[in-house]
Motif scaffolding. Sequence first.
Motif, PDB file in Angstrom:
ATOM      1  N   ALA A  58      47.574  64.078  79.485  1.00  0.00           N
ATOM      2  CA  ALA A  58      48.365  62.929  79.932  1.00  0.00           C
ATOM      3  C   ALA A  58      47.784  61.624  79.384  1.00  0.00           C
ATOM      4  N   ILE A  59      46.475  61.494  79.418  1.00  0.00           N
ATOM      5  CA  ILE A  59      45.832  60.286  78.872  1.00  0.00           C
ATOM      6  C   ILE A  59      46.088  60.184  77.375  1.00  0.00           C
ATOM      7  N   LEU A  60      46.009  61.296  76.665  1.00  0.00           N
ATOM      8  CA  LEU A  60      46.262  61.307  75.228  1.00  0.00           C
ATOM      9  C   LEU A  60      47.692  60.877  74.918  1.00  0.00           C
ATOM     10  N   VAL A  61      48.648  61.374  75.683  1.00  0.00           N
ATOM     11  CA  VAL A  61      50.050  61.004  75.472  1.00  0.00           C
ATOM     12  C   VAL A  61      50.242  59.505  75.697  1.00  0.00           C
ATOM     13  N   VAL A  62      49.656  58.967  76.757  1.00  0.00           N
ATOM     14  CA  VAL A  62      49.781  57.539  77.033  1.00  0.00           C
ATOM     15  C   VAL A  62      49.162  56.719  75.912  1.00  0.00           C
ATOM     16  N   LEU A  63      47.989  57.107  75.438  1.00  0.00           N
ATOM     17  CA  LEU A  63      47.351  56.380  74.342  1.00  0.00           C
ATOM     18  C   LEU A  63      48.189  56.426  73.071  1.00  0.00           C
ATOM     19  N   LEU A  64      48.758  57.589  72.766  1.00  0.00           N
ATOM     20  CA  LEU A  64      49.602  57.699  71.578  1.00  0.00           C
ATOM     21  C   LEU A  64      50.846  56.830  71.701  1.00  0.00           C
ATOM     22  N   LEU A  65      51.433  56.765  72.885  1.00  0.00           N
ATOM     23  CA  LEU A  65      52.608  55.907  73.092  1.00  0.00           C
ATOM     24  C   LEU A  65      52.254  54.430  72.915  1.00  0.00           C
ATOM     25  N   VAL A  66      51.102  54.029  73.421  1.00  0.00           N
ATOM     26  CA  VAL A  66      50.671  52.635  73.267  1.00  0.00           C
ATOM     27  C   VAL A  66      50.445  52.305  71.804  1.00  0.00           C
ATOM     28  N   ALA A  68      51.758  53.831  69.166  1.00  0.00           N
ATOM     29  CA  ALA A  68      53.048  53.847  68.474  1.00  0.00           C
ATOM     30  C   ALA A  68      53.820  52.564  68.742  1.00  0.00           C
ATOM     31  N   ARG A  69      53.765  52.081  69.951  1.00  0.00           N
ATOM     32  CA  ARG A  69      54.469  50.832  70.286  1.00  0.00           C
ATOM     33  C   ARG A  69      53.876  49.651  69.533  1.00  0.00           C
ATOM     34  N   ARG A  70      52.567  49.618  69.429  1.00  0.00           N
ATOM     35  CA  ARG A  70      51.921  48.517  68.693  1.00  0.00           C
ATOM     36  C   ARG A  70      52.254  48.583  67.205  1.00  0.00           C
ATOM     37  N   ILE A  71      52.343  49.786  66.675  1.00  0.00           N
ATOM     38  CA  ILE A  71      52.691  49.931  65.258  1.00  0.00           C
ATOM     39  C   ILE A  71      54.114  49.449  65.022  1.00  0.00           C
ATOM     40  N   GLN A  72      55.038  49.758  65.922  1.00  0.00           N
ATOM     41  CA  GLN A  72      56.428  49.328  65.785  1.00  0.00           C
ATOM     42  C   GLN A  72      56.553  47.828  65.861  1.00  0.00           C
ATOM     43  N   GLN A  73      55.726  47.173  66.669  1.00  0.00           N
ATOM     44  CA  GLN A  73      55.788  45.718  66.827  1.00  0.00           C
ATOM     45  C   GLN A  73      55.287  45.013  65.575  1.00  0.00           C
ATOM     46  N   GLY A  74      54.460  45.660  64.793  1.00  0.00           N
ATOM     47  CA  GLY A  74      53.930  45.068  63.567  1.00  0.00           C
ATOM     48  C   GLY A  74      52.803  44.089  63.868  1.00  0.00           C
ATOM     49  N   PRO A  75      52.266  43.504  62.786  1.00  0.00           N
ATOM     50  CA  PRO A  75      51.146  42.556  62.965  1.00  0.00           C
ATOM     51  C   PRO A  75      51.618  41.284  63.656  1.00  0.00           C
ATOM     52  N   ARG A  76      50.720  40.692  64.363  1.00  0.00           N
ATOM     53  CA  ARG A  76      51.075  39.454  65.093  1.00  0.00           C
ATOM     54  C   ARG A  76      50.809  38.243  64.256  1.00  0.00           C
TER      55      ARG A  76
END
Length: 76
Positions: A58-66, A68-76
């Motif tokens: 469960a922790i691994l899945v949450v970390l992967l989702l976080v 993936a979301r940061r990658i989709q948002q791109g660099p700030r």
Amino acid sequence: MGAGAAKRLSAVRWGVAGNIVVAWVLTLPAAAGVGAATYGITRIFGHGAAGPIVVAAAILVVLLLVVARRIQQGPR
């Protein structure tokens, strides 16, 4: 502290030394609390190795989702 006290006691920052002692005193009970909470959470999901495996997954899945979301948002 030791190096300062070896020169003279006034060279020691006693406020910092007090903070260090407080941190030492709080570390063991805090670690015991985290260990007890982890044990309690893993026991909810099964006995033996099943509970820790479920929680780790469960922790691994949450970390992967976080990530993936940061990658989709791109660099700030």
